[in-house]
Design an enzyme around this catalytic site. Structure first.
Site, PDB file in Angstrom:
ATOM      1  N   ARG A  30      44.203  22.519 130.277  1.00 12.90           N
ATOM      2  CA  ARG A  30      45.347  22.211 131.150  1.00 12.90           C
ATOM      3  C   ARG A  30      46.713  22.637 130.629  1.00 12.90           C
ATOM      4  O   ARG A  30      47.675  22.591 131.380  1.00 12.90           O
ATOM      5  CB  ARG A  30      45.364  20.710 131.449  1.00 12.90           C
ATOM      6  N   ARG A  39      41.529  25.947 138.424  1.00 10.85           N
ATOM      7  CA  ARG A  39      40.919  24.643 138.719  1.00 10.85           C
ATOM      8  C   ARG A  39      41.258  24.201 140.137  1.00 10.85           C
ATOM      9  O   ARG A  39      40.408  23.678 140.851  1.00 10.85           O
ATOM     10  CB  ARG A  39      41.388  23.583 137.714  1.00 10.85           C
ATOM     11  N   ASP A  76      31.381  21.128 129.938  1.00 15.18           N
ATOM     12  CA  ASP A  76      31.734  19.820 129.393  1.00 15.18           C
ATOM     13  C   ASP A  76      30.504  19.230 128.716  1.00 15.18           C
ATOM     14  O   ASP A  76      29.376  19.548 129.106  1.00 15.18           O
ATOM     15  CB  ASP A  76      32.218  18.873 130.502  1.00 15.18           C
ATOM     16  N   TYR A 153      29.233   7.403 126.323  1.00 12.62           N
ATOM     17  CA  TYR A 153      29.696   7.562 127.708  1.00 12.62           C
ATOM     18  C   TYR A 153      28.657   7.029 128.697  1.00 12.62           C
ATOM     19  O   TYR A 153      28.990   6.442 129.727  1.00 12.62           O
ATOM     20  CB  TYR A 153      29.996   9.033 128.014  1.00 12.62           C
TER      21      TYR A 153
HETATM   22  O1  CP3 Z   1      36.930  24.049 124.163  1.00 12.32           O
HETATM   23  C1  CP3 Z   1      36.880  24.575 125.283  1.00 12.32           C
HETATM   24  O2  CP3 Z   1      37.785  25.313 125.737  1.00 12.32           O
HETATM   25  C2  CP3 Z   1      35.636  24.361 126.127  1.00 12.32           C
HETATM   26  C3  CP3 Z   1      35.751  23.337 127.093  1.00 12.32           C
HETATM   27  C4  CP3 Z   1      35.482  21.864 126.801  1.00 12.32           C
HETATM   28  C5  CP3 Z   1      35.821  20.867 127.748  1.00 12.32           C
HETATM   29  N1  CP3 Z   1      35.317  19.672 127.335  1.00 12.32           N
HETATM   30  C6  CP3 Z   1      36.550  21.106 128.998  1.00 12.32           C
HETATM   31  C7  CP3 Z   1      37.253  19.980 129.636  1.00 12.32           C
HETATM   32  C8  CP3 Z   1      34.829  21.223 125.750  1.00 12.32           C
HETATM   33  C9  CP3 Z   1      34.299  21.794 124.444  1.00 12.32           C
HETATM   34  C10 CP3 Z   1      34.730  19.829 126.094  1.00 12.32           C
HETATM   35  C11 CP3 Z   1      34.039  18.828 125.263  1.00 12.32           C
HETATM   36  C12 CP3 Z   1      34.219  17.398 125.557  1.00 12.32           C
HETATM   37  N2  CP3 Z   1      34.261  16.785 126.774  1.00 12.32           N
HETATM   38  C13 CP3 Z   1      34.266  16.393 124.575  1.00 12.32           C
HETATM   39  C14 CP3 Z   1      34.138  16.608 123.102  1.00 12.32           C
HETATM   40  C15 CP3 Z   1      35.328  17.277 122.550  1.00 12.32           C
HETATM   41  C16 CP3 Z   1      36.447  16.384 122.191  1.00 12.32           C
HETATM   42  O3  CP3 Z   1      37.541  16.599 122.730  1.00 12.32           O
HETATM   43  O4  CP3 Z   1      36.247  15.536 121.338  1.00 12.32           O
HETATM   44  C17 CP3 Z   1      34.397  15.144 125.221  1.00 12.32           C
HETATM   45  C18 CP3 Z   1      34.526  13.795 124.562  1.00 12.32           C
HETATM   46  C19 CP3 Z   1      34.369  15.408 126.623  1.00 12.32           C
HETATM   47  C20 CP3 Z   1      34.411  14.415 127.711  1.00 12.32           C
HETATM   48  C21 CP3 Z   1      35.575  14.634 128.585  1.00 12.32           C
HETATM   49  N3  CP3 Z   1      35.706  15.677 129.460  1.00 12.32           N
HETATM   50  C22 CP3 Z   1      36.737  13.853 128.675  1.00 12.32           C
HETATM   51  C23 CP3 Z   1      36.980  12.604 127.846  1.00 12.32           C
HETATM   52  C24 CP3 Z   1      37.558  14.447 129.634  1.00 12.32           C
HETATM   53  C25 CP3 Z   1      38.837  13.956 130.224  1.00 12.32           C
HETATM   54  C26 CP3 Z   1      39.807  13.493 129.234  1.00 12.32           C
HETATM   55  C27 CP3 Z   1      40.775  14.544 128.868  1.00 12.32           C
HETATM   56  O5  CP3 Z   1      40.704  15.127 127.764  1.00 12.32           O
HETATM   57  O6  CP3 Z   1      41.646  14.744 129.705  1.00 12.32           O
HETATM   58  C28 CP3 Z   1      36.916  15.626 130.077  1.00 12.32           C
HETATM   59  C29 CP3 Z   1      37.441  16.598 131.062  1.00 12.32           C
HETATM   60  C30 CP3 Z   1      37.656  17.981 130.555  1.00 12.32           C
HETATM   61  N4  CP3 Z   1      36.742  18.724 129.885  1.00 12.32           N
HETATM   62  C31 CP3 Z   1      38.820  18.778 130.776  1.00 12.32           C
HETATM   63  C32 CP3 Z   1      38.570  20.027 130.201  1.00 12.32           C
HETATM   64  C33 CP3 Z   1      39.461  21.236 130.208  1.00 12.32           C
HETATM   65  C34 CP3 Z   1      40.048  18.343 131.539  1.00 12.32           C
HETATM   66  C35 CP3 Z   1      39.647  18.248 132.957  1.00 12.32           C
HETATM   67  C36 CP3 Z   1      40.688  18.776 133.901  1.00 12.32           C
HETATM   68  O7  CP3 Z   1      40.831  20.005 134.039  1.00 12.32           O
HETATM   69  O8  CP3 Z   1      41.337  17.928 134.554  1.00 12.32           O
END
Ligand code: CP3
Length: 355
Positions: A30, A39, A76, A153
């Site tokens: 983001r 997105r 994700d 989760y």
């Molecule tokens: O690294 C990269 O560029 C690859 C993409 C990636 C995403 N999620 C995209 C995403 C990766 C590697 C993840 C892993 C992920 N997802 C983890 C482990 C990594 C870490 O940060 O510890 C976890 C715990 C999640 C679960 C998850 N997904 C959460 C808690 C959230 C929302 C909270 C937040 O950070 O805003 C997501 C959504 C998510 N996954 C987004 C992205 C780009 C944001 C969603 C959006 O576009 O609104």
């Protein structure tokens, strides 16, 4: 096809490199206006993940802007519980949620073991597509969550601060917890192997919530299952080793045990210095990290100074991959990430011998 830039793969195997490779956790996200645009065209985050052409597009966006040494496939970690029937959705500002969280012993016993190359075929298609589009420029990283992190989760139904439901399960009903974690470990192994088969050239396991556990519980409920996954992974593909990175946040007391898990590299958060980590684990595994993501909120000169301190802390020699200590946050100015990447490019050759 031969990789044009294989610095990441060499550094992860602790082979000599001419400069320190860099990639950034959550590099597609983001903080990039082009990500927000794609997105919004996709309609939702889940549609973005499930449409291989769009997932490929956002995977490549950060590589068009920055001289990164790797791509990470856009997806994700929670796609696995989604296809186990928990039905993932996102509420703006509240993070991930499940329609059908785990609520009973029966829910665990009845949890299906999905055929992930089928049900998560959209991830495999994104991996193949990204590999084709990358055309050998840089390697592609695949990823998964750790069984413990996925379980938190699934049991909490979303994000949590205390993990009270997940912890009640491991203390009150350890047998049931092991049954869930075992199922997840098998699924994650299949999932990562399918990504490798489709073209992922390195894989990372995100153990984001490992740090919530006591030392003893960590070994029993998180590390053990990651070690089981590591031992089941395809470690060579297309004639090259496929390095495995474990990123365990908040687990610096466990470094020695993590280094003995069979992985090739450890991802570190910013609360430990690279020099201390290197002293403790020696040459056993490569180290990845570990700049505090908040440094990117400061000015470019400050960022450059902290890149320099991070490189100094690891010191001379092989086995360092530059990264943040956790994902980049949405409030970062993309120009500040350019400052970081340029600083790594300019300052890191001094720590390596020219080939
Ligand atoms: O690294 C990269 O560029 C690859 C993409 C990636 C995403 N999620 C995209 C995403 C990766 C590697 C993840 C892993 C992920 N997802 C983890 C482990 C990594 C870490 O940060 O510890 C976890 C715990 C999640 C679960 C998850 N997904 C959460 C808690 C959230 C929302 C909270 C937040 O950070 O805003 C997501 C959504 C998510 N996954 C987004 C992205 C780009 C944001 C969603 C959006 O576009 O609104």
């Amino acid at each position: 096809m031969k990789l044009k830039n294989d610095l990441l793969l060499r550094a992860l195997m602790r082979e000599p490199v001419e400069r320190t490779p860099v990639w950034i956790m959550r590099q597609a996200g983001r903080y990039l206006p082009e990500y927000l645009k794609t997105r919004s065209e996709a309609g939702s985050f889940m549609n973005l993940c499930q449409t291989p052409e769009l997932a490929c597009e956002v995977t490549l966006q950060p590589l068009r802007r920055f001289r990164l040494d790797a791509a990470i496939v856009f997806s994700d970690i929670l796609t696995i519980p989604d296809v186990m029937g928990l039905k993932l959705y996102f509420v703006s500002g509240e993070g991930p949620k499940f329609e059908n969280p785990i609520r009973s012993a029966g829910d665990i016993e009845n949890l299906p073991s999905p055929d992930v190359s089928e049900s998560l075929g959209y991830v495999m298609d994104a991996v193949s597509l990204v590999r084709r589009e990358l055309n050998g420029e840089v390697p592609l990283i695949g990823f998964s969550g750790s069984p413990w992190t996925l379980a938190t989760y699934m049991i909490e139904g979303g994000s949590s601060k205390t993990f009270s439901k997940a912890k009640t399960l491991i203390y009150q009903e350890p047998g049931l917890a092991h049954s869930l974690l075992g199922k997840l470990a098998d699924t994650v192994t299949d999932y990562l192997n399918a990504q490798i088969e489709s073209g992922a050239q390195a894989v990372q396991i995100f153990d984001t919530w490992g740090g919530a556990l006591s030392s003893q519980a960590y070994q029993e409920f998180s590390l053990r299952y990651m070690a089981r996954i590591v031992s089941g992974l395809t470690r060579e593909h297309e004639g090259r080793p496929v390095p495995v990175i474990l990123f365990s946040k908040g687990c610096n007391t466990q470094l020695e045990a993590l280094a003995d898990s069979g992985c090739d590299a450890l991802g570190l958060d910013w609360t430990i210095s690279l020099s201390e980590a290197r002293n403790r684990i020696g040459e056993r595994v490569a180290l990845q990290g570990n700049l505090d993501p908040a440094v990117l909120l400061a000015d470019p000169e400050v960022i450059r100074k902290h890149v320099s301190l991070t490189l100094d802390s690891f010191g001379d020699g092989n086995g360092h991959v530059f990264n943040l200590g956790h994902g980049i946050t949405p409030d970062v100015n993309p120009d500040h990430l350019s400052a970081l990447i340029n600083a790594v490019g300019e300052l890191s050759p001094a720590f390596h011998q020219a080939p």
